[in-house]
Design a protein around this motif. Structure first.
Motif, short mmCIF file in Angstrom:
data_model
loop_
_atom_site.label_atom_id
_atom_site.label_comp_id
_atom_site.label_asym_id
_atom_site.label_seq_id
_atom_site.Cartn_x
_atom_site.Cartn_y
_atom_site.Cartn_z
N TYR A 70 0.83 -1.21 0.00
CA TYR A 70 0.00 0.00 0.00
C TYR A 70 0.87 1.26 0.00
N HIS A 71 2.12 1.15 0.40
CA HIS A 71 3.05 2.27 0.43
C HIS A 71 3.83 2.42 -0.88
N VAL A 73 3.72 2.70 -5.25
CA VAL A 73 2.97 3.02 -6.45
C VAL A 73 3.89 2.73 -7.64
N SER A 90 -2.19 2.24 -5.36
CA SER A 90 -1.01 1.52 -4.84
C SER A 90 -0.88 0.18 -5.54
#
Length: 133
Positions: A70-71, A73, A90
């Motif tokens: 999720y952190h 991209v 993400s």
């Protein structure tokens, strides 16, 4: 220059992040050509989590992996790129809101250092661990 992992390893503020990335088996991915944009929580950001959270996550690798992804991209996105986009997706699959109207915020985290250039992407240092959902 160095890749995203090498930069994190060389910075004392990312000991928890590096340990988590190693536990989740994401080192090779984050050393690959990418490019990736990483919202990198500091050790202080991890310390804000409720007591025992990190130990629990290290024992639940699928959940840890989801949070770490999720952190991240896909693509090399600067603060200016992110400001124009307003939201990004993400690699975990969730939408992340970007707010550059008053400073630089990623979801509920303040960016402490932006646009750290790496061979395989860009790092933005954040003060809070962001969670999907």
């Amino acid at each position: 220059m160095a890749d995203i992992v090498d930069i994190a390893v060389s910075n004392d503020a990312f000991k928890t992040l590096v340990t988590a990335v190693q536990a989740a088996g994401l080192v090779e991915t984050l050393k690959s050509p990418g490019p990736f944009t990483v919202f990198a929580p500091t050790d202080d950001a991890f310390a804000k989590l409720p007591p025992g959270t990190i130990q629990t996550l290290v024992q639940n690798i699928p959940q840890l992996t989801r949070i770490l992804k999720y952190h991240v991209v896909a693509g090399k996105l600067s603060q200016a790129d992110l400001a124009k986009l307003g939201t990004v997706t993400s690699v975990e699959g969730s939408i992340i809101k970007i707010d550059c109207s008053d400073g630089f915020e990623i979801k509920n985290a303040t960016v402490l250092a932006a646009d750290i250039d790496a061979d395989n992407g860009m790092i933005h240092v954040i003060d809070t661990v962001i969670l999907p959902g």
